[in-house]
Design a protein around this motif. Sequence first.
Motif, mmCIF file in Angstrom:
data_model
loop_
_atom_site.group_PDB
_atom_site.id
_atom_site.type_symbol
_atom_site.label_atom_id
_atom_site.label_comp_id
_atom_site.label_asym_id
_atom_site.label_seq_id
_atom_site.Cartn_x
_atom_site.Cartn_y
_atom_site.Cartn_z
ATOM 1 N N GLY A 149 0.785 -1.231 0.000
ATOM 2 C CA GLY A 149 0.000 0.000 0.000
ATOM 3 C C GLY A 149 0.815 1.278 0.000
ATOM 4 N N ILE A 150 2.124 1.171 -0.268
ATOM 5 C CA ILE A 150 2.944 2.386 -0.400
ATOM 6 C C ILE A 150 2.605 3.037 -1.740
ATOM 7 C CG2 ILE A 150 5.300 3.286 -0.591
ATOM 8 C CD1 ILE A 150 6.184 0.969 1.234
ATOM 9 N N THR A 151 2.273 4.321 -1.685
ATOM 10 C CA THR A 151 1.720 4.985 -2.871
ATOM 11 C C THR A 151 2.695 5.896 -3.604
ATOM 12 O OG1 THR A 151 0.874 6.679 -1.366
ATOM 13 C CG2 THR A 151 -0.669 4.943 -2.058
ATOM 14 N N HIS A 152 3.526 6.655 -2.877
ATOM 15 C CA HIS A 152 4.342 7.673 -3.544
ATOM 16 C C HIS A 152 5.353 8.269 -2.565
ATOM 17 C CE1 HIS A 152 1.350 10.046 -1.410
ATOM 18 N NE2 HIS A 152 2.025 11.159 -1.669
ATOM 19 N N LEU A 153 6.313 8.967 -3.129
ATOM 20 C CA LEU A 153 7.284 9.724 -2.341
ATOM 21 C C LEU A 153 6.625 11.026 -1.885
ATOM 22 C CD1 LEU A 153 10.248 10.255 -1.372
ATOM 23 C CD2 LEU A 153 10.670 11.218 -3.647
ATOM 24 N N ARG A 154 6.660 11.295 -0.579
ATOM 25 C CA ARG A 154 6.068 12.538 -0.053
ATOM 26 C C ARG A 154 7.089 13.657 0.061
ATOM 27 N NH1 ARG A 154 0.925 12.146 1.835
ATOM 28 N NH2 ARG A 154 0.256 10.303 2.995
ATOM 29 N N ALA A 173 -2.065 24.638 -10.967
ATOM 30 C CA ALA A 173 -1.322 24.239 -12.163
ATOM 31 C C ALA A 173 -0.179 25.223 -12.372
ATOM 32 C CB ALA A 173 -2.252 24.240 -13.374
ATOM 33 N N VAL A 174 1.017 24.689 -12.552
ATOM 34 C CA VAL A 174 2.167 25.530 -12.893
ATOM 35 C C VAL A 174 1.986 25.981 -14.343
ATOM 36 C CG1 VAL A 174 4.675 25.528 -13.216
ATOM 37 C CG2 VAL A 174 3.667 24.463 -11.190
ATOM 38 N N GLU A 175 2.170 27.264 -14.578
ATOM 39 C CA GLU A 175 1.845 27.834 -15.890
ATOM 40 C C GLU A 175 2.984 27.710 -16.888
ATOM 41 O OE1 GLU A 175 0.393 31.832 -15.306
ATOM 42 O OE2 GLU A 175 -0.789 31.177 -13.564
ATOM 43 N N GLU A 176 2.646 27.882 -18.160
ATOM 44 C CA GLU A 176 3.631 27.839 -19.232
ATOM 45 C C GLU A 176 4.736 28.865 -18.973
ATOM 46 O OE1 GLU A 176 3.696 28.251 -24.092
ATOM 47 O OE2 GLU A 176 1.788 27.946 -23.058
ATOM 48 N N GLY A 177 5.981 28.430 -19.084
ATOM 49 C CA GLY A 177 7.114 29.323 -18.877
ATOM 50 C C GLY A 177 7.500 29.508 -17.421
ATOM 51 N N GLU A 178 6.724 28.918 -16.511
ATOM 52 C CA GLU A 178 6.993 29.081 -15.079
ATOM 53 C C GLU A 178 7.989 27.991 -14.645
ATOM 54 O OE1 GLU A 178 4.321 30.069 -11.104
ATOM 55 O OE2 GLU A 178 3.442 28.860 -12.704
ATOM 56 N N ALA A 179 9.213 28.391 -14.357
ATOM 57 C CA ALA A 179 10.306 27.426 -14.190
ATOM 58 C C ALA A 179 10.513 27.056 -12.726
ATOM 59 C CB ALA A 179 11.586 27.996 -14.800
ATOM 60 N N ILE A 180 9.455 26.535 -12.114
ATOM 61 C CA ILE A 180 9.528 26.093 -10.717
ATOM 62 C C ILE A 180 9.080 24.633 -10.636
ATOM 63 C CG2 ILE A 180 9.160 28.407 -9.755
ATOM 64 C CD1 ILE A 180 6.205 27.608 -9.308
ATOM 65 N N PRO A 181 9.528 23.904 -9.618
ATOM 66 C CA PRO A 181 9.139 22.495 -9.530
ATOM 67 C C PRO A 181 7.623 22.290 -9.414
ATOM 68 C CG PRO A 181 11.046 22.909 -8.149
ATOM 69 C CD PRO A 181 10.555 24.253 -8.612
ATOM 70 N N VAL A 182 7.144 21.282 -10.121
ATOM 71 C CA VAL A 182 5.737 20.885 -10.044
ATOM 72 C C VAL A 182 5.537 19.926 -8.868
ATOM 73 C CG1 VAL A 182 3.895 19.635 -11.257
ATOM 74 C CG2 VAL A 182 5.404 21.193 -12.514
ATOM 75 N N ARG A 183 6.525 19.047 -8.654
ATOM 76 C CA ARG A 183 6.416 18.038 -7.592
ATOM 77 C C ARG A 183 7.801 17.473 -7.327
ATOM 78 N NH1 ARG A 183 6.382 12.579 -8.879
ATOM 79 N NH2 ARG A 183 7.036 12.211 -11.022
ATOM 80 N N ILE A 184 7.911 16.727 -6.256
ATOM 81 C CA ILE A 184 9.144 15.967 -6.036
ATOM 82 C C ILE A 184 9.054 14.726 -6.911
ATOM 83 C CG2 ILE A 184 8.264 14.653 -4.021
ATOM 84 C CD1 ILE A 184 11.125 15.002 -2.804
ATOM 85 N N HIS A 230 8.645 5.482 -13.342
ATOM 86 C CA HIS A 230 9.790 4.587 -13.530
ATOM 87 C C HIS A 230 10.588 4.391 -12.245
ATOM 88 C CE1 HIS A 230 13.986 3.599 -14.711
ATOM 89 N NE2 HIS A 230 13.422 2.875 -15.639
ATOM 90 N N HIS A 231 10.783 5.466 -11.484
ATOM 91 C CA HIS A 231 11.381 5.306 -10.155
ATOM 92 C C HIS A 231 10.985 6.456 -9.238
ATOM 93 C CE1 HIS A 231 14.424 7.527 -12.541
ATOM 94 N NE2 HIS A 231 14.924 8.019 -11.417
ATOM 95 N N SER A 232 10.737 6.094 -7.981
ATOM 96 C CA SER A 232 10.559 7.076 -6.908
ATOM 97 C C SER A 232 11.775 7.052 -5.995
ATOM 98 C CB SER A 232 9.310 6.756 -6.086
ATOM 99 O OG SER A 232 8.155 6.890 -6.881
ATOM 100 N N LEU A 233 12.524 5.950 -6.079
ATOM 101 C CA LEU A 233 13.712 5.739 -5.268
ATOM 102 C C LEU A 233 14.750 5.063 -6.155
ATOM 103 C CD1 LEU A 233 14.936 5.614 -2.292
ATOM 104 C CD2 LEU A 233 14.070 3.270 -2.237
ATOM 105 N N ALA A 234 16.009 5.430 -5.987
ATOM 106 C CA ALA A 234 17.073 4.675 -6.650
ATOM 107 C C ALA A 234 18.233 4.542 -5.672
ATOM 108 C CB ALA A 234 17.525 5.356 -7.941
ATOM 109 N N ILE A 235 18.956 3.449 -5.822
ATOM 110 C CA ILE A 235 20.088 3.157 -4.949
ATOM 111 C C ILE A 235 21.342 3.150 -5.809
ATOM 112 C CG2 ILE A 235 21.039 1.580 -3.231
ATOM 113 C CD1 ILE A 235 18.221 2.616 -2.519
#
Length: 315
Positions: free
Chosen positions: A8-13, A134-145, A192-197
Amino acid sequence: MSHLNVHGITHLRHVDLAVPDYATQRTFYRDTWGLTEVGTDGDLSFLAAEGSPEQYIVRLRKADEKRLDLIAFGATDPAAVDALAAKLGAEGVQLVGQPGTLQTAGGGYGFRFFDLDGRTIEISSGVETRKHRAVEEGEAIPVRISHAVMNSNDPTATKDWYEKYLGFKLSDTLWSAHMGEMMHFMRCNDWHHSLAIARGPHTSVHHVSFEMRGLDEYMRGTGRVMRAGIKKIWGPGRHLAGNNTFTYFLDPSGNTMEYTTELERLETDQWHPTLYDIADPQTQDQWGTADPMSEIIAKDSFNTPDRGLFVAPPV
């Protein structure tokens, strides 16, 4: 096809970092990296991404010693949290505490434990979401981790641990003729990955990655951080495994941070992991715009040995 994690692990917070240069780091993540400081609490700063419903994606803590405080993952519901805690406890994994109400922003229900290498991991459910946009067009900030990559001196043992105890699945592996398996990409959902080692000389943070809106925003963000005088380690380029773009920078305390976009989402659960040879230039960078990977570049992301192994953070 189900991409659901068996536990039941869903995502990286979020990824929580302790830093001696707290004021400098707050300024970097707000003004240069493009996160929004949504609150402070004593020696803590909580930083959110405008496009993400997570309460925060980075927590900074003022501390004498630099360390990774914890990596937090979401879970479907309290029952999943309880079941995983019981399973880990029964299998001899060292719990930091039993499941309970979280004292962090957004509340929730969760618990913490140490992984094989001594990192503190938190699993939580029911954390309130944050009003985002919603992050807008041209807005160069992170949407999510996007994902977190950790160094281990035995990456295959760590990969096996995450498969066995937390139900992560292997997506792909990078390999070298000289060094063997160099990086394992692991998923808990259809990203594809939320974690990598990664293979490193010691346990530490390799990098934390932040998803941008698109290629244009990714390039604009890359340029803004470069213009701010932050050391660029590698990029811009596009990896083969995961097909995502990359630019890596060193934050002021020496942790590597990445801007990325277009990380692959897996269409099917019948995914067959590929072993990619890192000697092939295509593996590192399909575009050919980034400098070839070298020992000098790699060394920057080895980071300093983590000082917080098997020691739970104070908060």
